[in-house]
Design a protein around this motif. Structure first.
Motif, PDB file in Angstrom:
ATOM      1  N   PRO A 136      48.384 -22.287  22.244  1.00 32.83           N
ATOM      2  CA  PRO A 136      46.887 -22.453  21.640  1.00 32.83           C
ATOM      3  C   PRO A 136      46.548 -24.130  21.585  1.00 32.83           C
ATOM      4  CG  PRO A 136      48.327 -21.905  20.075  1.00 32.83           C
ATOM      5  CD  PRO A 136      49.057 -21.703  21.126  1.00 32.83           C
ATOM      6  N   LEU A 137      45.313 -24.231  21.461  1.00 29.12           N
ATOM      7  CA  LEU A 137      44.861 -25.504  21.215  1.00 29.12           C
ATOM      8  C   LEU A 137      45.753 -26.257  20.037  1.00 29.12           C
ATOM      9  CD1 LEU A 137      41.057 -24.726  21.488  1.00 29.12           C
ATOM     10  CD2 LEU A 137      42.365 -26.390  23.043  1.00 29.12           C
ATOM     11  N   GLY A 138      46.031 -27.326  20.118  1.00 27.67           N
ATOM     12  CA  GLY A 138      46.863 -28.109  19.217  1.00 27.67           C
ATOM     13  C   GLY A 138      46.334 -29.564  18.819  1.00 27.67           C
ATOM     14  N   LEU A 139      46.888 -30.105  18.015  1.00 26.26           N
ATOM     15  CA  LEU A 139      46.706 -31.497  17.622  1.00 26.26           C
ATOM     16  C   LEU A 139      46.878 -32.569  18.901  1.00 26.26           C
ATOM     17  CD1 LEU A 139      48.057 -31.682  13.857  1.00 26.26           C
ATOM     18  CD2 LEU A 139      45.598 -32.230  14.489  1.00 26.26           C
ATOM     19  N   GLY A 140      45.854 -33.420  18.861  1.00 24.07           N
ATOM     20  CA  GLY A 140      46.053 -34.264  19.930  1.00 24.07           C
ATOM     21  C   GLY A 140      45.197 -33.842  21.033  1.00 24.07           C
ATOM     22  N   ARG A 141      45.490 -34.588  22.362  1.00 22.54           N
ATOM     23  CA  ARG A 141      44.684 -34.211  23.555  1.00 22.54           C
ATOM     24  C   ARG A 141      44.804 -32.834  24.256  1.00 22.54           C
ATOM     25  NH1 ARG A 141      45.690 -39.927  25.254  1.00 22.54           N
ATOM     26  NH2 ARG A 141      43.695 -41.089  24.545  1.00 22.54           N
ATOM     27  N   ASN A 142      43.961 -32.189  24.515  1.00 21.55           N
ATOM     28  CA  ASN A 142      43.806 -30.708  24.982  1.00 21.55           C
ATOM     29  C   ASN A 142      43.119 -30.715  26.391  1.00 21.55           C
ATOM     30  OD1 ASN A 142      44.921 -28.970  23.070  1.00 21.55           O
ATOM     31  ND2 ASN A 142      43.863 -30.431  21.853  1.00 21.55           N
ATOM     32  N   THR A 143      43.307 -29.890  27.132  1.00 18.66           N
ATOM     33  CA  THR A 143      42.467 -29.521  28.600  1.00 18.66           C
ATOM     34  C   THR A 143      42.010 -28.307  28.313  1.00 18.66           C
ATOM     35  OG1 THR A 143      43.729 -31.030  29.767  1.00 18.66           O
ATOM     36  CG2 THR A 143      42.186 -29.484  30.915  1.00 18.66           C
ATOM     37  N   LEU A 144      40.626 -28.145  28.574  1.00 18.60           N
ATOM     38  CA  LEU A 144      40.032 -26.795  28.612  1.00 18.60           C
ATOM     39  C   LEU A 144      39.673 -26.431  29.752  1.00 18.60           C
ATOM     40  CD1 LEU A 144      37.423 -26.641  25.380  1.00 18.60           C
ATOM     41  CD2 LEU A 144      39.693 -25.668  25.622  1.00 18.60           C
ATOM     42  N   TYR A 145      39.742 -25.192  30.440  1.00 15.75           N
ATOM     43  CA  TYR A 145      39.473 -24.770  31.745  1.00 15.75           C
ATOM     44  C   TYR A 145      38.560 -23.557  31.331  1.00 15.75           C
ATOM     45  CZ  TYR A 145      43.388 -27.404  33.595  1.00 15.75           C
ATOM     46  OH  TYR A 145      44.444 -28.145  34.040  1.00 15.75           O
ATOM     47  N   ILE A 146      37.444 -23.709  31.543  1.00 11.46           N
ATOM     48  CA  ILE A 146      36.033 -23.032  31.547  1.00 11.46           C
ATOM     49  C   ILE A 146      35.736 -22.384  32.823  1.00 11.46           C
ATOM     50  CG2 ILE A 146      33.864 -22.901  30.380  1.00 11.46           C
ATOM     51  CD1 ILE A 146      34.750 -25.713  29.488  1.00 11.46           C
ATOM     52  N   GLU A 147      35.738 -21.048  32.629  1.00 15.05           N
ATOM     53  CA  GLU A 147      34.983 -20.261  33.979  1.00 15.05           C
ATOM     54  C   GLU A 147      33.906 -19.858  33.297  1.00 15.05           C
ATOM     55  OE1 GLU A 147      37.688 -17.270  35.050  1.00 15.05           O
ATOM     56  OE2 GLU A 147      36.121 -16.621  36.904  1.00 15.05           O
ATOM     57  N   VAL A 148      32.838 -20.094  34.117  1.00 16.30           N
ATOM     58  CA  VAL A 148      31.321 -19.691  34.040  1.00 16.30           C
ATOM     59  C   VAL A 148      30.680 -18.572  34.877  1.00 16.30           C
ATOM     60  CG1 VAL A 148      28.956 -20.742  33.563  1.00 16.30           C
ATOM     61  CG2 VAL A 148      30.900 -21.945  32.847  1.00 16.30           C
ATOM     62  N   THR A 149      30.351 -17.569  34.475  1.00 14.57           N
ATOM     63  CA  THR A 149      29.934 -16.506  35.143  1.00 14.57           C
ATOM     64  C   THR A 149      28.348 -16.095  34.731  1.00 14.57           C
ATOM     65  OG1 THR A 149      31.159 -14.925  33.784  1.00 14.57           O
ATOM     66  CG2 THR A 149      32.333 -15.800  35.774  1.00 14.57           C
ATOM     67  N   ALA A 150      28.002 -15.468  35.819  1.00 13.46           N
ATOM     68  CA  ALA A 150      26.526 -14.982  35.521  1.00 13.46           C
ATOM     69  C   ALA A 150      26.678 -13.571  35.992  1.00 13.46           C
ATOM     70  CB  ALA A 150      25.596 -15.722  35.893  1.00 13.46           C
ATOM     71  N   ASP A 151      26.482 -12.128  35.252  1.00 11.34           N
ATOM     72  CA  ASP A 151      26.576 -11.065  35.586  1.00 11.34           C
ATOM     73  C   ASP A 151      27.802 -10.923  36.519  1.00 11.34           C
ATOM     74  OD1 ASP A 151      24.237 -10.232  34.396  1.00 11.34           O
ATOM     75  OD2 ASP A 151      23.216 -11.012  36.114  1.00 11.34           O
ATOM     76  N   GLY A 152      28.987 -11.446  36.068  1.00 10.08           N
ATOM     77  CA  GLY A 152      30.246 -11.335  36.830  1.00 10.08           C
ATOM     78  C   GLY A 152      30.618 -12.222  37.915  1.00 10.08           C
ATOM     79  N   ALA A 153      29.540 -12.878  38.350  1.00 10.86           N
ATOM     80  CA  ALA A 153      29.596 -13.685  39.566  1.00 10.86           C
ATOM     81  C   ALA A 153      29.942 -15.261  39.201  1.00 10.86           C
ATOM     82  CB  ALA A 153      28.053 -13.738  40.564  1.00 10.86           C
TER      83      ALA A 153
END
Lengths: 122, 297
Positions: A36-53
Protein backbone atom coordinates in the motif's frame (compact mmCIF):
# COMPACT_ATOMS: atom_id res chain seq x y z
CA UNK A 1 5.43 -4.67 -5.64
CA UNK A 2 2.19 -3.51 -7.09
CA UNK A 3 -1.20 -4.29 -5.75
CA UNK A 4 -3.97 -3.89 -8.25
CA UNK A 5 -6.63 -2.16 -6.32
CA UNK A 6 -9.49 -0.27 -7.88
CA UNK A 7 -11.07 2.65 -6.12
CA UNK A 8 -13.96 0.43 -5.14
CA UNK A 9 -11.64 -2.27 -3.83
CA UNK A 10 -9.58 0.22 -1.87
CA UNK A 11 -12.45 0.65 0.53
CA UNK A 12 -12.48 -2.95 1.64
CA UNK A 13 -9.18 -4.39 0.65
CA UNK A 14 -6.43 -1.90 1.19
CA UNK A 15 -6.30 -1.36 4.90
CA UNK A 16 -5.95 2.30 5.67
CA UNK A 17 -6.86 3.54 2.20
CA UNK A 18 -10.38 4.32 1.06
CA UNK A 19 -12.16 6.12 -1.71
CA UNK A 20 -14.45 8.99 -0.92
CA UNK A 21 -16.84 7.72 -3.55
CA UNK A 22 -17.10 10.86 -5.61
CA UNK A 23 -17.87 10.37 -9.24
CA UNK A 24 -18.40 11.81 -12.67
CA UNK A 25 -18.19 10.70 -16.25
CA UNK A 26 -15.18 8.43 -15.73
CA UNK A 27 -14.21 5.56 -13.49
CA UNK A 28 -10.77 5.39 -11.90
CA UNK A 29 -8.88 2.23 -11.07
CA UNK A 30 -5.71 2.89 -9.13
CA UNK A 31 -2.63 0.88 -8.29
CA UNK A 32 0.36 2.15 -6.41
CA UNK A 33 4.03 1.48 -6.09
CA UNK A 34 4.78 0.78 -3.32
CA UNK A 35 1.54 -0.87 -2.30
CA UNK A 36 0.00 0.00 0.00
CA UNK A 37 0.88 3.67 -0.20
CA UNK A 38 3.59 4.64 2.25
CA UNK A 39 5.58 7.54 3.62
CA UNK A 40 7.90 9.10 1.10
CA UNK A 41 7.59 9.12 -2.69
CA UNK A 42 4.93 6.95 -4.28
CA UNK A 43 3.86 6.27 -7.83
CA UNK A 44 0.20 6.02 -8.78
CA UNK A 45 -0.99 4.18 -11.87
CA UNK A 46 -4.45 5.38 -12.78
CA UNK A 47 -6.67 3.65 -15.30
CA UNK A 48 -9.40 5.91 -16.60
CA UNK A 49 -12.43 4.33 -18.25
CA UNK A 50 -15.83 5.42 -19.45
CA UNK A 51 -18.48 2.72 -19.65
CA UNK A 52 -15.66 0.18 -19.55
CA UNK A 53 -13.72 1.68 -22.43
CA UNK A 54 -10.25 3.16 -21.81
CA UNK A 55 -10.01 6.94 -22.03
CA UNK A 56 -6.90 8.33 -23.69
CA UNK A 57 -6.07 12.01 -24.04
CA UNK A 58 -7.59 13.01 -20.72
CA UNK A 59 -6.13 15.72 -18.54
CA UNK A 60 -5.45 13.91 -15.26
CA UNK A 61 -4.44 15.68 -12.05
CA UNK A 62 -3.38 14.19 -8.73
CA UNK A 63 -3.46 16.40 -5.64
CA UNK A 64 -2.39 15.03 -2.22
CA UNK A 65 -3.67 17.05 0.75
CA UNK A 66 -3.53 16.78 4.52
CA UNK A 67 -6.88 18.34 5.43
CA UNK A 68 -6.19 18.55 9.15
CA UNK A 69 -2.85 20.23 8.61
CA UNK A 70 -4.08 22.74 6.06
CA UNK A 71 -1.45 21.88 3.52
CA UNK A 72 -0.72 19.65 0.60
CA UNK A 73 2.30 17.73 -0.48
CA UNK A 74 5.69 19.31 -0.76
CA UNK A 75 5.96 18.10 -4.36
CA UNK A 76 3.50 18.29 -7.23
CA UNK A 77 2.92 14.98 -8.99
CA UNK A 78 3.58 14.98 -12.72
CA UNK A 79 1.14 12.89 -14.74
CA UNK A 80 2.13 11.17 -17.97
CA UNK A 81 -0.05 9.14 -20.29
CA UNK A 82 0.99 5.52 -20.80
CA UNK A 83 -1.65 4.63 -23.39
CA UNK A 84 -4.61 2.31 -23.16
CA UNK A 85 -6.33 4.66 -20.70
CA UNK A 86 -3.46 4.37 -18.21
CA UNK A 87 -1.68 7.28 -16.57
CA UNK A 88 1.31 7.45 -14.24
CA UNK A 89 1.62 10.07 -11.49
CA UNK A 90 4.97 10.68 -9.78
CA UNK A 91 6.06 11.78 -7.24
CA UNK A 92 3.07 11.39 -4.98
CA UNK A 93 5.01 12.48 -1.92
CA UNK A 94 3.43 11.79 1.46
CA UNK A 95 6.01 13.43 3.63
CA UNK A 96 4.59 12.94 7.11
CA UNK A 97 2.29 10.60 9.04
CA UNK A 98 -1.38 11.39 9.33
CA UNK A 99 -4.54 11.54 7.30
CA UNK A 100 -3.98 12.17 3.62
CA UNK A 101 -6.61 12.73 0.93
CA UNK A 102 -5.29 12.22 -2.59
CA UNK A 103 -7.57 13.98 -5.02
CA UNK A 104 -8.00 12.59 -8.54
CA UNK A 105 -9.39 14.77 -11.28
CA UNK A 106 -9.79 13.98 -14.96
CA UNK A 107 -11.25 16.01 -17.80
CA UNK A 108 -11.68 15.41 -21.50
CA UNK A 109 -13.74 17.79 -23.51
CA UNK A 110 -17.00 18.36 -21.70
CA UNK A 111 -16.55 15.26 -19.57
CA UNK A 112 -15.05 15.28 -16.11
CA UNK A 113 -14.74 13.15 -13.01
CA UNK A 114 -13.43 13.59 -9.47
CA UNK A 115 -12.57 11.08 -6.84
CA UNK A 116 -10.16 10.81 -3.97
CA UNK A 117 -8.32 8.24 -1.95
CA UNK A 118 -8.02 8.57 1.82
CA UNK A 119 -4.87 7.20 3.39
CA UNK A 120 -3.89 7.04 7.05
CA UNK A 121 -0.16 6.70 7.50
CA UNK A 122 1.90 6.12 10.59
CA UNK B 1 4.40 45.34 47.44
CA UNK B 2 6.68 46.55 44.67
CA UNK B 3 8.70 48.66 47.13
CA UNK B 4 9.08 45.74 49.48
CA UNK B 5 10.08 43.50 46.60
CA UNK B 6 12.65 46.05 45.45
CA UNK B 7 14.07 46.27 48.96
CA UNK B 8 14.32 42.51 49.07
CA UNK B 9 16.28 42.61 45.87
CA UNK B 10 18.66 45.18 47.27
CA UNK B 11 19.08 43.77 50.73
CA UNK B 12 18.69 40.08 50.27
CA UNK B 13 19.17 39.20 46.63
CA UNK B 14 18.90 35.53 47.27
CA UNK B 15 15.29 36.04 48.26
CA UNK B 16 14.37 38.15 45.28
CA UNK B 17 12.43 35.47 43.47
CA UNK B 18 10.77 34.20 46.61
CA UNK B 19 7.38 35.42 47.68
CA UNK B 20 3.91 35.24 46.36
CA UNK B 21 4.57 37.75 43.59
CA UNK B 22 7.22 35.89 41.75
CA UNK B 23 7.20 32.19 42.24
CA UNK B 24 5.89 31.26 38.80
CA UNK B 25 7.58 34.00 36.80
CA UNK B 26 10.45 31.83 35.68
CA UNK B 27 8.59 28.58 35.17
CA UNK B 28 9.98 27.20 31.91
CA UNK B 29 7.64 27.89 29.02
CA UNK B 30 5.32 30.05 31.11
CA UNK B 31 7.49 33.11 31.67
CA UNK B 32 6.10 36.41 32.82
CA UNK B 33 7.65 39.38 34.56
CA UNK B 34 8.00 39.10 38.31
CA UNK B 35 6.56 42.03 40.20
CA UNK B 36 9.97 43.55 40.79
CA UNK B 37 11.16 43.14 37.20
CA UNK B 38 10.95 45.76 34.49
CA UNK B 39 12.42 43.53 31.84
CA UNK B 40 13.52 40.00 31.22
CA UNK B 41 15.10 38.21 28.34
CA UNK B 42 16.27 34.76 27.71
CA UNK B 43 16.97 31.92 25.39
CA UNK B 44 15.78 28.36 25.48
CA UNK B 45 16.63 25.49 23.25
CA UNK B 46 14.83 22.21 23.05
CA UNK B 47 14.92 19.00 21.10
CA UNK B 48 11.69 17.25 20.23
CA UNK B 49 11.81 13.66 19.07
CA UNK B 50 8.70 12.24 17.44
CA UNK B 51 6.89 9.46 19.23
CA UNK B 52 3.66 9.09 17.29
CA UNK B 53 0.36 10.76 16.81
CA UNK B 54 -3.40 10.65 16.94
CA UNK B 55 -5.28 10.09 13.72
CA UNK B 56 -8.45 11.91 12.75
CA UNK B 57 -10.45 9.43 14.80
CA UNK B 58 -8.42 10.06 17.95
CA UNK B 59 -6.51 6.79 17.87
CA UNK B 60 -2.92 6.99 19.07
CA UNK B 61 -0.27 5.10 17.14
CA UNK B 62 3.49 5.11 17.52
CA UNK B 63 5.63 6.06 14.55
CA UNK B 64 6.86 3.17 12.48
CA UNK B 65 8.62 4.22 9.30
CA UNK B 66 9.01 7.82 10.36
CA UNK B 67 11.41 9.82 12.43
CA UNK B 68 11.39 13.53 13.14
CA UNK B 69 13.72 15.61 15.25
CA UNK B 70 12.98 19.29 15.74
CA UNK B 71 15.56 21.43 17.47
CA UNK B 72 13.86 24.68 18.42
CA UNK B 73 15.79 27.59 19.85
CA UNK B 74 13.86 30.64 20.95
CA UNK B 75 15.09 34.08 21.92
CA UNK B 76 12.58 36.13 23.85
CA UNK B 77 12.23 39.37 25.73
CA UNK B 78 9.68 40.96 28.02
CA UNK B 79 9.39 44.60 29.07
CA UNK B 80 7.10 46.40 31.46
CA UNK B 81 5.00 49.22 30.05
CA UNK B 82 2.64 51.56 31.90
CA UNK B 83 3.46 49.82 35.17
CA UNK B 84 0.66 47.28 34.95
CA UNK B 85 1.32 45.71 31.59
CA UNK B 86 4.14 44.03 29.77
CA UNK B 87 4.96 43.35 26.17
CA UNK B 88 6.88 40.38 24.92
CA UNK B 89 8.38 39.00 21.75
CA UNK B 90 9.58 35.53 20.83
CA UNK B 91 11.79 34.72 17.86
CA UNK B 92 12.18 31.00 17.18
CA UNK B 93 14.75 29.23 15.07
CA UNK B 94 14.12 25.68 13.96
CA UNK B 95 16.22 22.87 12.64
CA UNK B 96 14.09 19.98 11.44
CA UNK B 97 15.33 16.59 10.35
CA UNK B 98 13.00 13.93 9.01
CA UNK B 99 13.12 10.44 7.69
CA UNK B 100 10.02 9.11 5.98
CA UNK B 101 10.18 6.00 3.89
CA UNK B 102 13.09 6.31 1.51
CA UNK B 103 13.49 10.05 2.03
CA UNK B 104 15.54 11.91 4.60
CA UNK B 105 16.75 15.46 5.06
CA UNK B 106 17.34 18.36 7.40
CA UNK B 107 17.01 22.13 7.18
CA UNK B 108 17.19 25.25 9.33
CA UNK B 109 15.24 28.47 9.38
CA UNK B 110 13.49 31.24 11.28
CA UNK B 111 10.04 30.34 12.56
CA UNK B 112 6.93 32.41 13.17
CA UNK B 113 7.63 35.39 15.40
CA UNK B 114 5.20 35.88 18.25
CA UNK B 115 4.43 39.10 20.11
CA UNK B 116 2.17 39.58 23.07
CA UNK B 117 0.72 41.98 25.60
CA UNK B 118 -0.10 41.04 29.18
CA UNK B 119 -2.22 43.39 31.26
CA UNK B 120 -2.45 42.67 34.96
CA UNK B 121 -5.89 43.42 36.37
CA UNK B 122 -5.00 42.03 39.78
CA UNK B 123 -1.32 41.66 40.59
CA UNK B 124 -0.30 38.26 41.84
CA UNK B 125 0.07 38.22 45.61
CA UNK B 126 -1.35 41.70 46.18
CA UNK B 127 -4.46 40.41 47.91
CA UNK B 128 -6.21 37.19 48.75
CA UNK B 129 -7.66 37.23 45.25
CA UNK B 130 -5.91 35.30 42.53
CA UNK B 131 -3.81 37.33 40.20
CA UNK B 132 -5.70 38.06 36.99
CA UNK B 133 -4.18 39.12 33.71
CA UNK B 134 -5.53 39.54 30.21
CA UNK B 135 -3.29 38.45 27.40
CA UNK B 136 -3.20 39.38 23.74
CA UNK B 137 -1.02 37.54 21.31
CA UNK B 138 -0.17 37.67 17.65
CA UNK B 139 1.76 35.10 15.64
CA UNK B 140 3.24 36.56 12.47
CA UNK B 141 3.90 34.32 9.46
CA UNK B 142 7.61 35.03 9.33
CA UNK B 143 8.48 31.37 8.89
CA UNK B 144 8.26 29.35 5.71
CA UNK B 145 4.83 27.84 5.16
CA UNK B 146 4.15 24.39 3.75
CA UNK B 147 3.18 25.64 0.31
CA UNK B 148 6.58 27.37 0.07
CA UNK B 149 8.55 24.22 0.85
CA UNK B 150 11.56 23.59 -1.32
CA UNK B 151 12.30 20.13 0.02
CA UNK B 152 10.48 16.84 -0.49
CA UNK B 153 10.06 16.26 3.24
CA UNK B 154 9.18 19.82 4.11
CA UNK B 155 12.09 20.08 6.51
CA UNK B 156 12.44 23.72 5.54
CA UNK B 157 8.89 24.46 6.72
CA UNK B 158 9.15 26.60 9.84
CA UNK B 159 5.80 28.35 10.04
CA UNK B 160 2.07 28.09 9.53
CA UNK B 161 1.67 30.83 6.97
CA UNK B 162 -1.13 32.61 8.82
CA UNK B 163 -1.51 35.63 11.06
CA UNK B 164 -2.89 34.27 14.30
CA UNK B 165 -4.28 36.73 16.86
CA UNK B 166 -5.34 35.45 20.25
CA UNK B 167 -6.90 36.71 23.43
CA UNK B 168 -6.70 35.00 26.78
CA UNK B 169 -6.76 35.17 30.53
CA UNK B 170 -4.25 34.06 33.12
CA UNK B 171 -5.19 33.29 36.70
CA UNK B 172 -2.58 32.69 39.36
CA UNK B 173 -2.86 31.88 43.03
CA UNK B 174 0.09 31.45 45.37
CA UNK B 175 0.01 29.52 48.60
CA UNK B 176 3.66 29.82 49.39
CA UNK B 177 5.69 27.85 48.79
CA UNK B 178 3.11 26.52 46.32
CA UNK B 179 1.51 28.28 43.38
CA UNK B 180 -1.06 27.40 40.75
CA UNK B 181 -1.61 29.10 37.43
CA UNK B 182 -4.26 28.61 34.78
CA UNK B 183 -3.86 30.06 31.30
CA UNK B 184 -6.58 29.94 28.68
CA UNK B 185 -6.73 31.57 25.27
CA UNK B 186 -8.83 31.70 22.14
CA UNK B 187 -7.09 32.10 18.81
CA UNK B 188 -8.61 33.04 15.50
CA UNK B 189 -6.26 32.47 12.56
CA UNK B 190 -6.84 34.92 9.74
CA UNK B 191 -7.44 33.48 6.28
CA UNK B 192 -4.75 33.94 3.70
CA UNK B 193 -4.25 33.27 0.03
CA UNK B 194 -1.76 30.45 -0.15
CA UNK B 195 -0.92 28.07 -2.98
CA UNK B 196 -3.74 29.42 -5.12
CA UNK B 197 -6.36 28.80 -2.41
CA UNK B 198 -7.97 30.76 0.38
CA UNK B 199 -6.76 28.89 3.43
CA UNK B 200 -7.84 29.44 6.98
CA UNK B 201 -8.70 27.81 10.22
CA UNK B 202 -11.69 28.02 12.52
CA UNK B 203 -11.04 29.48 15.98
CA UNK B 204 -9.20 27.31 18.48
CA UNK B 205 -8.82 27.14 22.24
CA UNK B 206 -5.80 26.37 24.37
CA UNK B 207 -5.33 25.92 28.08
CA UNK B 208 -2.55 25.13 30.50
CA UNK B 209 -2.49 24.39 34.21
CA UNK B 210 0.80 24.87 36.02
CA UNK B 211 1.43 23.77 39.57
CA UNK B 212 4.69 24.67 41.22
CA UNK B 213 6.60 24.78 44.43
CA UNK B 214 9.67 26.59 45.63
CA UNK B 215 12.28 24.15 46.80
CA UNK B 216 14.30 26.03 49.32
CA UNK B 217 16.32 29.04 48.29
CA UNK B 218 17.62 27.99 44.92
CA UNK B 219 15.03 26.00 43.01
CA UNK B 220 11.45 26.17 41.82
CA UNK B 221 9.81 23.04 40.42
CA UNK B 222 6.70 22.99 38.29
CA UNK B 223 4.40 20.52 36.62
CA UNK B 224 2.04 21.37 33.80
CA UNK B 225 -0.81 19.95 31.81
CA UNK B 226 -1.56 21.46 28.44
CA UNK B 227 -4.45 21.00 26.03
CA UNK B 228 -5.16 22.56 22.68
CA UNK B 229 -8.09 22.43 20.32
CA UNK B 230 -7.62 23.69 16.78
CA UNK B 231 -10.67 24.42 14.70
CA UNK B 232 -11.54 22.99 11.31
CA UNK B 233 -9.24 23.80 8.47
CA UNK B 234 -10.94 25.96 5.88
CA UNK B 235 -10.27 25.83 2.17
CA UNK B 236 -11.81 28.40 -0.16
CA UNK B 237 -14.34 29.32 2.47
CA UNK B 238 -15.58 25.85 3.39
CA UNK B 239 -14.66 23.82 6.43
CA UNK B 240 -12.90 20.53 5.66
CA UNK B 241 -14.51 17.54 7.35
CA UNK B 242 -12.60 15.75 10.12
CA UNK B 243 -9.89 18.40 10.05
CA UNK B 244 -10.17 19.77 13.59
CA UNK B 245 -7.28 18.82 15.85
CA UNK B 246 -6.63 18.28 19.53
CA UNK B 247 -3.53 17.59 21.53
CA UNK B 248 -2.67 17.18 25.17
CA UNK B 249 0.63 16.91 26.98
CA UNK B 250 2.15 16.78 30.43
CA UNK B 251 5.27 18.66 31.40
CA UNK B 252 7.70 19.22 34.21
CA UNK B 253 10.15 22.03 34.81
CA UNK B 254 12.89 23.06 37.15
CA UNK B 255 14.24 26.58 37.62
CA UNK B 256 17.60 27.08 39.27
CA UNK B 257 18.08 30.61 40.62
CA UNK B 258 21.78 31.01 39.95
CA UNK B 259 22.06 34.58 41.20
CA UNK B 260 19.72 37.56 41.51
CA UNK B 261 17.76 37.84 38.30
CA UNK B 262 19.56 35.01 36.58
CA UNK B 263 17.99 31.59 36.32
CA UNK B 264 18.72 28.38 34.48
CA UNK B 265 15.76 26.32 33.39
CA UNK B 266 15.14 22.74 32.40
CA UNK B 267 11.88 21.29 31.19
CA UNK B 268 10.44 18.21 29.59
CA UNK B 269 7.10 17.57 27.93
CA UNK B 270 5.52 14.37 26.75
CA UNK B 271 2.20 13.82 24.95
CA UNK B 272 -0.43 11.58 26.50
CA UNK B 273 -0.20 8.52 24.21
CA UNK B 274 -3.75 7.42 24.83
CA UNK B 275 -6.68 7.12 22.44
CA UNK B 276 -9.00 10.08 22.68
CA UNK B 277 -6.46 12.51 24.14
CA UNK B 278 -5.82 14.09 20.77
CA UNK B 279 -6.60 13.97 17.09
CA UNK B 280 -4.86 14.89 13.86
CA UNK B 281 -1.63 15.73 15.64
CA UNK B 282 1.85 14.28 15.79
CA UNK B 283 3.79 14.86 18.98
CA UNK B 284 7.11 13.97 20.46
CA UNK B 285 9.10 13.96 23.65
CA UNK B 286 10.61 17.40 24.17
CA UNK B 287 13.53 18.33 26.42
CA UNK B 288 14.43 21.99 26.83
CA UNK B 289 17.17 23.99 28.51
CA UNK B 290 17.04 27.73 29.00
CA UNK B 291 18.65 30.75 30.56
CA UNK B 292 16.65 33.77 31.74
CA UNK B 293 17.69 37.13 33.11
CA UNK B 294 15.31 39.65 34.63
CA UNK B 295 15.99 43.02 36.19
CA UNK B 296 14.76 46.52 36.98
CA UNK B 297 15.62 49.72 35.14
Amino acid sequence: VRLLCSIALLIAGCGEAASTGAGGDFTFAVTSDPSPLGLGRNTLYIEVTADGAPVDGAQVEVDPEMPAHGHGSTESPQVEALGGGRYRAFPVTLHMPGHWVIGLHATKGDLAADDSIEVRLR
Amino acid sequence: VKVVAALLVALAPGLARAGACCASAGAPGFERLATWEDFAFGVRSGLSSSLGGWDDRGRWAADRDYDEQVWRTEVYGLARVLGWASVEAHVPFLRTSRQAGDLSGADFGVGDVQVGLRAALVEVGESSLPGVALTLGLVAPTGRASDEAQTALGTDVTGRGLWIPSVGVSLEKPWMPWFARLDAAVSAPLPAKRGGHDRGESPGVSGALVLGRELGKWFTASASARVQWAGDQRLDGRALPDSAARESALGAGLTWHLRPGLAAQAAAEVPLPVDGMGSNRNLGLTATLGLRYGGAW
